[in-house]
Scaffold this active site. Structure first.
Site, mmCIF file in Angstrom:
data_model
loop_
_atom_site.group_PDB
_atom_site.id
_atom_site.type_symbol
_atom_site.label_atom_id
_atom_site.label_comp_id
_atom_site.label_asym_id
_atom_site.label_seq_id
_atom_site.Cartn_x
_atom_site.Cartn_y
_atom_site.Cartn_z
ATOM 1 N N GLU A 52 -83.924 -20.852 48.786
ATOM 2 C CA GLU A 52 -83.984 -21.198 50.211
ATOM 3 C C GLU A 52 -82.651 -21.754 50.695
ATOM 4 O O GLU A 52 -82.402 -21.849 51.892
ATOM 5 C CB GLU A 52 -85.120 -22.186 50.473
ATOM 6 C CG GLU A 52 -84.757 -23.646 50.444
ATOM 7 C CD GLU A 52 -84.196 -24.148 49.138
ATOM 8 O OE1 GLU A 52 -83.474 -25.162 49.156
ATOM 9 O OE2 GLU A 52 -84.450 -23.525 48.090
ATOM 10 N N HIS A 56 -82.135 -22.379 43.798
ATOM 11 C CA HIS A 56 -82.895 -22.715 44.997
ATOM 12 C C HIS A 56 -82.645 -21.645 46.057
ATOM 13 O O HIS A 56 -81.714 -21.767 46.854
ATOM 14 C CB HIS A 56 -82.478 -24.089 45.529
ATOM 15 C CG HIS A 56 -82.917 -25.223 44.659
ATOM 16 N ND1 HIS A 56 -82.899 -26.543 45.081
ATOM 17 C CD2 HIS A 56 -83.392 -25.258 43.396
ATOM 18 C CE1 HIS A 56 -83.345 -27.314 44.101
ATOM 19 N NE2 HIS A 56 -83.647 -26.557 43.075
ATOM 20 N N CYS A 101 -87.037 -23.215 40.111
ATOM 21 C CA CYS A 101 -86.437 -24.359 39.444
ATOM 22 C C CYS A 101 -87.370 -24.924 38.366
ATOM 23 O O CYS A 101 -87.601 -24.271 37.365
ATOM 24 C CB CYS A 101 -86.030 -25.417 40.468
ATOM 25 S SG CYS A 101 -84.919 -26.686 39.815
#
Length: 413
Positions: free
Chosen positions: A386, A384, A300
């Site tokens: 995760e 993102h 990011c």
């Protein structure tokens, strides 16, 4: 549905548009950039994601609050801080039902001093933002504690127009942990206690044996220093899962201090604000690229900083990407991944230097989603991976980072 106990609230945009609703959070007002998020789940993770600092988040899914809140789903570290400056929704559910629930969304918002508005037409607002782009706005509750006045409306519009905007704003140094910390916890999985609990369902309202940690720091193979620009905790958990001992350092930590820790790898976290304003971070990343061969992974804001440090430019997007259903293509394999996104700036792919290749691209608007240096062990991803909340298609990016560190250790042996 309105009752005499409800406090009226408004959302005022800088263009003078007014949306009228009711307050479901703290009283007062907040200003910020109004954006929309298309995820169907994960409102608590969204609220606590530091990348949403100085933003008023509109959730396009209409029913919010069904599962309440809990102590495990905060993404802002041990303090569980809410970073979004305001929440905008259609319907706040009257009934909260989930085995993990410990507090209703309304109580959670009030306890965290978060201004929020419900009962507005979020479809109309989303279309407005889609057509005109993200706008500055102000959420304000009735100054008399009950009914919005004409003076309230004019004041809210004035405050929205006076907000300077996200462009040019350095928020990373405000949203990072001021002292840094060691992160040792892995990701959660449902515990056998919960899976086998009796039908009566007697349990505590906190963690209460619901979850157990997958990873630990005991068998760590890799020493990773993570620059904190507003990091999400699940990113750190996934590094621990893969055998990393993670030392988190504040955004403005001198690169000499990081190198003195003798890291096997350097991680550059997500975060809010304009990446081009983070000159100190760009300088540190440039040093990593030009003066070291340390494997480096950015997510990011970290991705954008790698782009800037390499010589590319970043651009402010019209609406940004905020959601958990964004298709991104791996340009080498052709595989399309469904990803979780939260960003308002992007690396300008047309400005990438010769030694930086584009690895991923958004299938929504063609913007850059990943880069990799051809002459250094440095790579990054815009989304993102995760996925808190969201799909897990991009989790192998963490494995790539581990492989880079393993290869570097082998080469040094």
């Amino acid at each position: 549905m309105n009752s005499s106990a409800e406090v009226q609230a408004i959302l005022a945009l800088a263009d003078g548009t007014i949306f009228r609703g009711v307050s479901i959070g703290s009283t007062g007002h907040r200003v910020g950039e109004v954006v929309f998020n298309t995820a169907m789940t994960g409102y608590q993770e969204i609220l606590t994601d530091p990348s949403y600092a100085r933003q008023l988040v509109t959730l396009t899914y209409p029913h919010i609050g069904n599962t309440g809140t809990n102590s495990e789903d905060a993404e802002s570290g041990n303090d569980h801080q809410v970073w979004a400056d305001g929440l905008i929704i259609r319907d706040s559910t009257m009934v909260t039902s989930n085995f993990r629930n410990s507090e209703s969304l309304t109580d959670y918002l009030k306890r965290n001093d978060t201004v929020a508005i419900a009962e507005i037409d979020t479809r109309q607002l989303t279309r407005l933002l889609r057509d005109k782009g993200a706008q500055n706005g102000c959420i304000m509750t009735a100054s008399n504690g009950e009914t919005i006045s004409a003076e309230d409306e004019q004041q809210a519009i004035k405050l929205a127009q006076e907000f300077v905007g996200i462009a040019g704003m350095d928020l990373a140094k405000e949203c990072c942990h001021p002292e840094g910390f060691e992160w040792t916890a892995g990701t959660w999985e449902l515990s056998d206690t919960l899976l086998n609990r009796d039908i009566a369902g007697n349990h505590d309202s906190g963690t209460g044996g619901f979850f157990k940690q997958l990873g630990t720091h005991i068998d760590s193979k890799y020493n990773v220093v993570a620059y904190d620009f507003g990091s999400k905790t699940n990113i750190l958990r996934m590094l621990v899962d893969r055998g990393c001992h993670v030392t988190v350092v504040p955004a403005q930590t001198p690169i000499a201090d990081v190198l003195a820790m003798n890291p096997d790898g350097i991680f550059l976290s997500n975060g809010p604000g304009d990446p081009a304003a983070c000159d100190y971070a760009i300088d540190s990343v440039r040093h990593i690229i030009e003066e070291t061969d340390i494997p480096t992974f950015g997510i990011c804001l970290g991705h954008q900083l790698i782009g800037l440090a390499s010589g590319a430019n970043t651009i402010k997007m019209k609406t940004g990407h905020h959601g958990a259903n964004h298709p991104v293509q791996d340009l080498e394999s052709g595989i399309v991944m469904i990803t979780s996104q939260n960003h308002g700036f992007a690396v300008d792919e047309d400005t990438l230097p010769a030694n930086v290749k584009s690895t991923h691209r958004s299938l929504f608007d063609g913007t850059n989603q990943g880069i990799e240096l051809t002459n250094k062990p440095v790579f990054s991803f815009q989304g993102h991976p995760e996925a808190s909340p969201g799909p897990h298609d991009c989790a192998p990016l963490f494995d790539k980072f581990i492989t880079m560190m393993a290869d570097a250790k082998t080469a040094q042996a």
